[in-house]
Motif scaffolding. Structure first.
Motif, mmCIF file in Angstrom:
data_model
loop_
_atom_site.group_PDB
_atom_site.id
_atom_site.type_symbol
_atom_site.label_atom_id
_atom_site.label_comp_id
_atom_site.label_asym_id
_atom_site.label_seq_id
_atom_site.Cartn_x
_atom_site.Cartn_y
_atom_site.Cartn_z
ATOM 1 N N VAL A 132 0.871 -1.329 0.060
ATOM 2 C CA VAL A 132 -0.032 -0.074 0.006
ATOM 3 C C VAL A 132 0.668 1.164 0.025
ATOM 4 O O VAL A 132 1.757 1.354 0.880
ATOM 5 C CB VAL A 132 -0.842 -0.251 1.295
ATOM 6 C CG1 VAL A 132 -1.966 1.165 1.031
ATOM 7 C CG2 VAL A 132 -1.531 -1.258 1.494
ATOM 8 N N VAL A 134 2.582 4.745 0.679
ATOM 9 C CA VAL A 134 2.645 5.399 2.045
ATOM 10 C C VAL A 134 3.040 6.793 1.587
ATOM 11 O O VAL A 134 3.798 7.306 0.505
ATOM 12 C CB VAL A 134 3.215 4.943 3.389
ATOM 13 C CG1 VAL A 134 2.425 3.693 3.642
ATOM 14 C CG2 VAL A 134 4.581 4.312 2.858
ATOM 15 N N CYS A 166 -4.345 4.865 2.981
ATOM 16 C CA CYS A 166 -3.912 3.645 3.297
ATOM 17 C C CYS A 166 -4.681 2.752 4.269
ATOM 18 O O CYS A 166 -4.645 1.544 4.018
ATOM 19 C CB CYS A 166 -2.310 3.898 4.039
ATOM 20 S SG CYS A 166 -1.546 2.670 4.736
#
Ligand SMILES: [Zn+2]
Ligand SMILES: [Zn+2]
Length: 256
Positions: A132, A134, A166
């Motif tokens: 994911v 960031v 996120c």
């Protein structure tokens, strides 16, 4: 799922190591302290290494562990985003600084590198892995690692504030979050893509609003000179949120 914190800091000394996690002895996340923490035997047990971003403190041991695998005639599986591959291939494993382990030996290169697509779950070494994006100065992903029996951890990698997108993608029982500096450096840390205790608190409040719960939180990537301040401030944040937030240390074991 057993998680071992191999390195919990952003600086290295004879007692402190750069950030690396080890899950069930087979899956490593970040490579700040893989060779410095693990025996040759333990290194050979690794089925995969996930890298969050290209900064040196997170990839430092890739050349060293690759040499160990090369000499053992073994293959090391590395997963990350394209920018990390480019940095390793162009600057470290380029045939000048160190051998081109992506190509060497020709018949069976030492490193098998897989470019992962953020937002898409993949099966890696028996785990479901979700990268994911960031917030950091270079392209960076955090990883949610979920075991076959449903245990789940999310590690932020290096990240500053702005994690709500996120948080929407993940559902971990344990959050391993970077907290690099104490609150007196809140502004420069936040602008530089890092968290302080208060910045983490703000992100956790958003997490709880979005998800309706807070996982246990363990912090990593602490700056050693600020650790006493960080610890005091984290204790306050944990009390304010009525939640478990503790600082990781080298050798820490967490069982999920
Ligand atoms: Zn970084
Ligand atoms: Zn870092």
């Amino acid at each position: 799922m057993d998680i071992q914190i191999l390195g919990a800091h952003n600086c290295e000394s004879h007692k402190l190591r750069l950030t690396s996690l080890l899950i069930d002895e087979v899956l490593a996340v970040d490579a700040g302290s893989l060779t410095s923490s693990l025996s040759f035997e333990a290194q050979q047990k690794l089925k995969a290494v996930l890298l969050t971003h290209q900064h040196y403190d997170h990839i430092r041991d890739i050349p060293a562990i690759s040499m160990n695998f090369y000499l053992a005639k073994a293959t090391i599986n590395i997963y990350s985003i394209q920018s990390v591959y480019d940095a390793l291939a162009n600057y470290l494993l380029n045939g000048e600084l160190y051998p081109k382990f992506f190509e060497k030996p020709e018949d069976k290169p030492t490193i098998r590198f897989t470019v992962i697509e953020p937002g898409k779950s993949e099966q890696v070494a028996g785990y479901s892995i979700l990268a994911v994006p960031v917030k950091h100065g270079v392209p960076t992903v955090g990883y949610q690692v979920t075991s076959a029996d449903g245990k789940s951890v999310f590690y932020t990698g290096d990240s500053g504030p702005g994690l709500s997108d996120c948080w929407k993608c993940i559902f971990p029982q344990l959050l391993i979050a970077e907290v690099t500096a104490s609150d007196k450096f809140k502004e420069p840390a936040g602008n530089g893509g890092h968290l302080t205790p208060t910045l983490l608190k703000q992100e956790l409040i958003i997490f709880r609003e979005l998800k309706g719960y807070l996982p246990r939180v363990v912090t990593v990537h602490m700056s050693p000179g600020l650790e006493a301040e960080i610890e005091a401030e984290i204790t306050t944040v944990a009390a304010e949120l009525n939640s478990s937030i503790t600082l990781a240390y080298e050798g820490m074991l967490i069982h999920l």
